[in-house]
Design a protein around this motif. Structure first.
Motif, mmCIF file in Angstrom:
data_model
loop_
_atom_site.group_PDB
_atom_site.id
_atom_site.type_symbol
_atom_site.label_atom_id
_atom_site.label_comp_id
_atom_site.label_asym_id
_atom_site.label_seq_id
_atom_site.Cartn_x
_atom_site.Cartn_y
_atom_site.Cartn_z
ATOM 1 N N PHE A 205 44.997 -84.673 -18.819
ATOM 2 C CA PHE A 205 45.339 -85.851 -18.005
ATOM 3 C C PHE A 205 46.550 -85.593 -17.109
ATOM 4 O O PHE A 205 46.755 -86.308 -16.123
ATOM 5 C CB PHE A 205 45.649 -87.060 -18.904
ATOM 6 C CG PHE A 205 44.451 -87.736 -19.483
ATOM 7 C CD1 PHE A 205 43.524 -88.380 -18.667
ATOM 8 C CD2 PHE A 205 44.238 -87.751 -20.853
ATOM 9 C CE1 PHE A 205 42.419 -89.020 -19.196
ATOM 10 C CE2 PHE A 205 43.137 -88.393 -21.399
ATOM 11 C CZ PHE A 205 42.227 -89.035 -20.566
ATOM 12 N N ILE A 206 47.360 -84.612 -17.470
ATOM 13 C CA ILE A 206 48.630 -84.412 -16.770
ATOM 14 C C ILE A 206 48.464 -84.202 -15.270
ATOM 15 O O ILE A 206 49.184 -84.819 -14.473
ATOM 16 C CB ILE A 206 49.422 -83.260 -17.419
ATOM 17 C CG1 ILE A 206 49.826 -83.654 -18.842
ATOM 18 C CG2 ILE A 206 50.654 -82.897 -16.595
ATOM 19 C CD1 ILE A 206 50.476 -82.547 -19.651
ATOM 20 N N PRO A 207 47.515 -83.363 -14.801
ATOM 21 C CA PRO A 207 47.361 -83.217 -13.347
ATOM 22 C C PRO A 207 46.949 -84.512 -12.646
ATOM 23 O O PRO A 207 47.143 -84.647 -11.430
ATOM 24 C CB PRO A 207 46.252 -82.151 -13.224
ATOM 25 C CG PRO A 207 46.268 -81.427 -14.520
ATOM 26 C CD PRO A 207 46.628 -82.443 -15.546
ATOM 27 N N MET A 208 46.406 -85.463 -13.401
ATOM 28 C CA MET A 208 45.967 -86.734 -12.826
ATOM 29 C C MET A 208 47.113 -87.740 -12.721
ATOM 30 O O MET A 208 46.994 -88.756 -12.043
ATOM 31 C CB MET A 208 44.842 -87.317 -13.680
ATOM 32 C CG MET A 208 43.645 -86.385 -13.808
ATOM 33 S SD MET A 208 42.495 -86.859 -15.135
ATOM 34 C CE MET A 208 41.837 -88.384 -14.482
ATOM 35 N N PHE A 209 48.225 -87.461 -13.411
ATOM 36 C CA PHE A 209 49.408 -88.314 -13.331
ATOM 37 C C PHE A 209 50.265 -87.819 -12.166
ATOM 38 O O PHE A 209 51.076 -86.908 -12.311
ATOM 39 C CB PHE A 209 50.180 -88.269 -14.647
ATOM 40 C CG PHE A 209 51.466 -89.053 -14.630
ATOM 41 C CD1 PHE A 209 51.493 -90.384 -14.243
ATOM 42 C CD2 PHE A 209 52.652 -88.447 -15.028
ATOM 43 C CE1 PHE A 209 52.683 -91.096 -14.236
ATOM 44 C CE2 PHE A 209 53.846 -89.161 -15.039
ATOM 45 C CZ PHE A 209 53.857 -90.482 -14.633
ATOM 46 N N LYS A 210 50.096 -88.428 -10.996
ATOM 47 C CA LYS A 210 50.717 -87.911 -9.774
ATOM 48 C C LYS A 210 51.917 -88.719 -9.297
ATOM 49 O O LYS A 210 52.749 -88.211 -8.550
ATOM 50 C CB LYS A 210 49.668 -87.843 -8.660
ATOM 51 C CG LYS A 210 48.498 -86.916 -8.980
ATOM 52 C CD LYS A 210 47.469 -86.930 -7.866
ATOM 53 C CE LYS A 210 46.298 -86.015 -8.194
ATOM 54 N NZ LYS A 210 45.259 -86.025 -7.119
ATOM 55 N N ALA A 211 51.999 -89.993 -9.658
ATOM 56 C CA ALA A 211 53.113 -90.856 -9.237
ATOM 57 C C ALA A 211 53.319 -90.799 -7.729
ATOM 58 O O ALA A 211 54.445 -90.839 -7.238
ATOM 59 C CB ALA A 211 54.390 -90.460 -9.976
ATOM 60 N N GLU A 212 52.213 -90.737 -6.993
ATOM 61 C CA GLU A 212 52.295 -90.482 -5.554
ATOM 62 C C GLU A 212 52.965 -91.595 -4.757
ATOM 63 O O GLU A 212 53.465 -91.366 -3.645
ATOM 64 C CB GLU A 212 50.891 -90.210 -4.985
ATOM 65 C CG GLU A 212 49.894 -91.356 -5.118
ATOM 66 C CD GLU A 212 49.100 -91.325 -6.397
ATOM 67 O OE1 GLU A 212 47.985 -91.882 -6.401
ATOM 68 O OE2 GLU A 212 49.585 -90.749 -7.398
ATOM 69 N N ASN A 213 53.005 -92.809 -5.302
ATOM 70 C CA ASN A 213 53.634 -93.925 -4.587
ATOM 71 C C ASN A 213 54.924 -94.407 -5.266
ATOM 72 O O ASN A 213 55.429 -95.486 -4.948
ATOM 73 C CB ASN A 213 52.645 -95.094 -4.478
ATOM 74 C CG ASN A 213 51.452 -94.754 -3.604
ATOM 75 O OD1 ASN A 213 51.609 -94.184 -2.521
ATOM 76 N ND2 ASN A 213 50.260 -95.075 -4.063
ATOM 77 N N PHE A 214 55.447 -93.600 -6.156
ATOM 78 C CA PHE A 214 56.683 -93.963 -6.838
ATOM 79 C C PHE A 214 57.852 -93.914 -5.871
ATOM 80 O O PHE A 214 58.056 -92.934 -5.160
ATOM 81 C CB PHE A 214 56.931 -92.997 -8.001
ATOM 82 C CG PHE A 214 58.310 -93.086 -8.586
ATOM 83 C CD1 PHE A 214 58.720 -94.229 -9.258
ATOM 84 C CD2 PHE A 214 59.201 -92.022 -8.469
ATOM 85 C CE1 PHE A 214 59.994 -94.305 -9.805
ATOM 86 C CE2 PHE A 214 60.470 -92.085 -9.016
ATOM 87 C CZ PHE A 214 60.877 -93.234 -9.681
ATOM 88 N N ASN A 215 58.631 -95.000 -5.866
ATOM 89 C CA ASN A 215 59.809 -95.091 -5.008
ATOM 90 C C ASN A 215 60.950 -95.649 -5.854
ATOM 91 O O ASN A 215 60.962 -96.834 -6.192
ATOM 92 C CB ASN A 215 59.539 -95.988 -3.804
ATOM 93 C CG ASN A 215 60.687 -96.008 -2.807
ATOM 94 O OD1 ASN A 215 61.833 -96.221 -3.170
ATOM 95 N ND2 ASN A 215 60.378 -95.790 -1.534
#
Length: 532
Positions: A106-116
């Motif tokens: 699952f780790i590669p799927m946890f991207k936090a791409e919109n985390f600010n």
């Protein structure tokens, strides 16, 4: 010779003085602790449950943040009527068997791409929080900081960002105190079904994620849910796994590193290090953390000006840190400040699950007033999506809570308990079907707080009375001769009152525009009188 003896005596004296200014790694020393004033003044902080488990976002029969435990759990291996089996079946159906798709995948799927981080800190300020606690690592031991002690971290994998570091900087820029949350002591047991059932935890390459506990179990052949027969490991009693020396040393090293790198003002620990094997390491970290705060100029021996949260004896020794209650609290005013940690979700769940309803803001406000009236602090958890954004309903709660605190905050921040915490209605603290207490106020519920100077009393009505009248029964004999003024915060019009043997009957003004609890401010010419 005399000079030499005097010199030796002076050195011994200086060593003795120095020893008294630092903590040693034993409970007697650590119990010389006083919680910081900033913390007792804060009253409310936010934190998050966010990590790899936010990707599958499935709670099944228990909790989403426990996905990594239950995905490896076979029929008959979990308590509470196979509470983990639903997650195991879901995982097989959606992602495939655990031996083919493990938690690590699952780790590669946890991207936090919109985390600010700036937006998160801004939401805390808008929500009225005075401190923010960032998840460092949950039981799964995937570190959200730039650890040098394990490759399983958010800088090397997944988001490729130092999530703790970004939040530490953003929170402090907004004037918030910053804390970290560390749940990794239970890592050795969290993946026990992975170890017992011989899935990917048996691969030494993954032991920094899954741990390498001492497995004490025996093998049996049982019939599986799909009709196939397979040999799996069934523990014969509680304690099927125990922490290894490596697990405990790894915990201590990472826990120190997290403290060293981000200098947190608060360090929250979940349970997990209850067994006696952990005793010396808990003491070592307590002394290490407090002494680091002293060396950094934050505080002094006895008041290091930082907080360690622990969940009751025997997790930590009473008086050596701040006691925390998960979804609970004290029944009366405490001798020392304490904390409730709770979540916007009800039931057992803390991690993000789409479509799961959250508690009403009114319930959170009522709970907050009850907690602070007994000398407590509320740390309220939110559940971001895996991309790093908050669901709209959670943001709405923050805004609503902040709006109420903007008006009524003087009855909350920097206050202290009165000589009694309040009066309790008949529905308060009843348990729901899951066994958790519900904070349902009636028109009998009132909570007291006061200013530090003990000249202003706040009597907060938790539910507006339909007839506009409220009786404070505990003030039937209170001497009100030095009462200077009485008004409801944010409301227009005067409060009329009449004292009798039944209590202090208040005729309230028109209900104010804000919602939730309603603080009445009583200003006295001198000290607040006793309720007698």
């Amino acid at each position: 010779m005399k000079l030499s003896v005097l010199s030796i005596a002076l050195v011994v004296s200086l060593i003795s003085v120095k020893a008294q200014t630092k903590y040693s790694a034993d409970w007697e020393s650590l119990q010389n602790y006083q919680a910081p004033e900033w913390y007792e003044d804060a009253k409310i902080g936010f934190w998050v449950h966010w990590g790899v488990y936010s990707v599958p976002a499935f709670k099944g029969g228990h909790a989403a943040e426990w996905y990594g435990r239950w995905m490896y759990c076979q029929r008959g291996q979990s308590s509470r009527n196979n509470q983990g089996l639903a997650t195991h079946l879901h995982h097989n159906e959606v992602y495939g068997p655990p031996e083919e798709f493990g938690y690590k995948d699952f780790i590669p799927m946890f991207k936090a791409e919109n985390f600010n981080a700036d937006e998160w800190a801004d939401l805390c300020v808008k929500g009225g929080a005075k401190f923010f606690t960032m998840m460092g690592a949950h039981h799964d031991a995937f570190c959200l900081w730039d650890t040098k002690l394990s490759k399983w971290n958010s800088v090397n994998m997944g988001p490729k960002r130092d999530l703790v570091g970004e939040m530490a900087e953003a929170a402090r820029l907004k004037g918030l105190k910053f804390g970290v949350s560390n749940h990794t002591a239970w890592n050795y047991c969290f993946f026990e079904w992975n170890h017992i059932n011989r899935y990917d935890a048996v691969n030494p390459a993954y032991e920094d994620l899954y741990g390498n506990p001492i497995v004490q179990a025996s093998a049996d052949t049982i019939r599986m849910y799909d009709g196939e027969t397979r040999k799996i490991w069934i523990p014969r009693s509680r304690g099927a796994v125990k922490p290894s020396e490596r697990d405990m040393n790894r915990w201590l090293d990472r826990t120190k590193e997290l403290a060293d790198m981000y200098k947190p003002d608060l360090y929250y620990f979940d349970w997990g290090f209850n067994p006696k094997e952990w005793e010396s390491r808990k003491q070592q970290f307590g002394a290490y953390y407090y002494n680091n705060a002293i060396e950094a100029g934050k505080g002094t021996m006895g008041n290091p000006n930082v907080v360690i949260n622990y969940k009751g004896w025997p997790t930590w020794r009473q008086g050596a840190a701040v006691r925390d209650f998960e979804r609970g609290g004290m029944n009366d005013i405490a001798d020392m400040v304490w904390q409730t940690d709770d979540c916007v979700y009800d039931d057992h769940n803390w991690g993000y699950v789409e479509g799961t309803p959250i508690k009403p803001t009114n319930m959170i406000v009522d709970q907050l007033m009850d907690i602070i009236s007994k000398r407590g602090v509320l740390m309220l958890s939110f559940a971001p999506k895996p991309d790093g954004t908050f669901p709209e309903e959670q943001k709405t709660m923050m805004y609503e809570l902040g709006d109420w605190l903007n008006i009524c905050g003087e009855a909350v921040y920097s206050t202290r308990p009165y000589e009694i915490f309040g009066e309790v209605g008949e529905l308060w603290g009843q348990k729901n079907e899951t066994g958790h207490k519900m904070y349902t106020a009636t028109n009998q519920d009132i909570r007291f707080t006061r200013n530090k100077e003990n000249t202003i009393l706040y009597a907060t009505i938790l539910k507006w009375p339909s007839d506009g009248k409220f009786m404070i029964t505990s003030m039937s004999e209170t001497d009100l001769s030095n009462l200077k003024s009485m008004r409801m915060i944010g409301a227009k019009g005067k409060i009329k009152f009449e004292q009798s043997n039944e209590g202090l009957l208040l005729s309230l003004p028109k209900q104010p525009n804000y919602k939730y609890a309603y603080p009445i401010k009583m200003v006295f010419k001198g000290q607040i009188p006793s309720v007698k």
